[in-house]
Design a protein around this motif. Sequence first.
Motif, PDB file in Angstrom:
ATOM      1  N   ILE A   1       0.872  -1.172   0.000  1.00  0.00           N
ATOM      2  CA  ILE A   1       0.000   0.000   0.000  1.00  0.00           C
ATOM      3  C   ILE A   1       0.910   1.223   0.000  1.00  0.00           C
ATOM      4  CG2 ILE A   1      -1.728   1.313   1.292  1.00  0.00           C
ATOM      5  CD1 ILE A   1      -2.673  -1.393   2.449  1.00  0.00           C
ATOM      6  N   SER A   2       0.668   2.153  -0.933  1.00  0.00           N
ATOM      7  CA  SER A   2       1.472   3.363  -1.025  1.00  0.00           C
ATOM      8  C   SER A   2       0.909   4.493  -0.180  1.00  0.00           C
ATOM      9  CB  SER A   2       1.532   3.843  -2.483  1.00  0.00           C
ATOM     10  OG  SER A   2       2.036   2.839  -3.325  1.00  0.00           O
TER      11      SER A   2
ATOM     12  N   ASN B   1       0.786   3.242  -5.762  1.00  0.00           N
ATOM     13  CA  ASN B   1       1.490   4.056  -6.742  1.00  0.00           C
ATOM     14  C   ASN B   1       2.339   3.175  -7.638  1.00  0.00           C
ATOM     15  OD1 ASN B   1       0.487   6.107  -4.993  1.00  0.00           O
ATOM     16  ND2 ASN B   1       2.032   7.476  -5.806  1.00  0.00           N
ATOM     17  N   VAL B   2       2.427   3.581  -8.899  1.00  0.00           N
ATOM     18  CA  VAL B   2       3.200   2.859  -9.896  1.00  0.00           C
ATOM     19  C   VAL B   2       4.210   3.812 -10.529  1.00  0.00           C
ATOM     20  CG1 VAL B   2       1.413   1.120 -10.337  1.00  0.00           C
ATOM     21  CG2 VAL B   2       1.398   3.254 -11.633  1.00  0.00           C
TER      22      VAL B   2
ATOM     23  N   ALA C   1      -2.122   5.128  -9.059  1.00  0.00           N
ATOM     24  CA  ALA C   1      -1.650   6.453  -9.453  1.00  0.00           C
ATOM     25  C   ALA C   1      -0.184   6.469  -9.828  1.00  0.00           C
ATOM     26  CB  ALA C   1      -1.875   7.447  -8.312  1.00  0.00           C
ATOM     27  N   HIS C   2       0.123   7.320 -10.776  1.00  0.00           N
ATOM     28  CA  HIS C   2       1.506   7.688 -11.067  1.00  0.00           C
ATOM     29  C   HIS C   2       1.627   9.155 -10.664  1.00  0.00           C
ATOM     30  CE1 HIS C   2       4.614   9.535 -13.696  1.00  0.00           C
ATOM     31  NE2 HIS C   2       5.298   8.580 -13.095  1.00  0.00           N
ATOM     32  N   ASN C   3       2.464   9.427  -9.677  1.00  0.00           N
ATOM     33  CA  ASN C   3       2.693  10.796  -9.213  1.00  0.00           C
ATOM     34  C   ASN C   3       4.134  11.148  -9.546  1.00  0.00           C
ATOM     35  OD1 ASN C   3       3.217  13.175  -7.811  1.00  0.00           O
ATOM     36  ND2 ASN C   3       1.815  12.646  -6.158  1.00  0.00           N
ATOM     37  N   PRO C   4       4.352  12.003 -10.550  1.00  0.00           N
ATOM     38  CA  PRO C   4       5.724  12.316 -10.956  1.00  0.00           C
ATOM     39  C   PRO C   4       6.508  13.097  -9.901  1.00  0.00           C
ATOM     40  CG  PRO C   4       4.167  13.738 -12.089  1.00  0.00           C
ATOM     41  CD  PRO C   4       3.354  12.725 -11.341  1.00  0.00           C
TER      42      PRO C   4
ATOM     43  N   ASP D   1      11.960  -0.869  -3.503  1.00  0.00           N
ATOM     44  CA  ASP D   1      11.222  -1.749  -2.585  1.00  0.00           C
ATOM     45  C   ASP D   1       9.742  -1.408  -2.488  1.00  0.00           C
ATOM     46  OD1 ASP D   1      11.159   0.591  -1.060  1.00  0.00           O
ATOM     47  OD2 ASP D   1      12.173  -0.296   0.679  1.00  0.00           O
ATOM     48  N   GLY D   2       9.298  -0.414  -3.282  1.00  0.00           N
ATOM     49  CA  GLY D   2       7.890  -0.029  -3.282  1.00  0.00           C
ATOM     50  C   GLY D   2       7.544   1.072  -2.312  1.00  0.00           C
ATOM     51  N   SER D   3       8.488   1.488  -1.471  1.00  0.00           N
ATOM     52  CA  SER D   3       8.195   2.578  -0.536  1.00  0.00           C
ATOM     53  C   SER D   3       8.043   3.888  -1.302  1.00  0.00           C
ATOM     54  CB  SER D   3       9.270   2.687   0.543  1.00  0.00           C
ATOM     55  OG  SER D   3      10.529   2.949  -0.034  1.00  0.00           O
TER      56      SER D   3
END
Length: 133
Positions: free
Chosen positions: A5-6, A66-67, A114-117, A124-126
Amino acid sequence: MEQRISLVTLGVKDLARARAFYEALGWTGAQQPDEEVVFFQAGGMVFGLWTALGGQGTSGVELAHNVRTPEEVDAMLAAAVRAGATIARPAARALWGGYTGAFADPDGHVWEIAHNPDWTLAGDGSVHLAQSG
């Protein structure tokens, strides 16, 4: 979908009151990009307070994943539908500059993809908020 979970966002009625509450509990480093949302770094994820959440058709709590690219948003939403989800919000460019959409699981729990630039997504996904200047 990576198992993580982001972001956890709570829908709140009064953003200033909610922010003051969490700050009184000792939370620091709040970032407030506009009048509708506040973010706190919470370890390797982000905790958000959002006045607009209730208007998005959610239960008041929204999870986010987030991706790394906008294309991954579309792919993740398609995978969720194949797994039995329904689209809660079709993917689109967001006013804040990213690309986002959401699905509801079979019990109606909403996940934003979401992709947040402006945020760093580590290997590690953090997720890490951009440093405010």
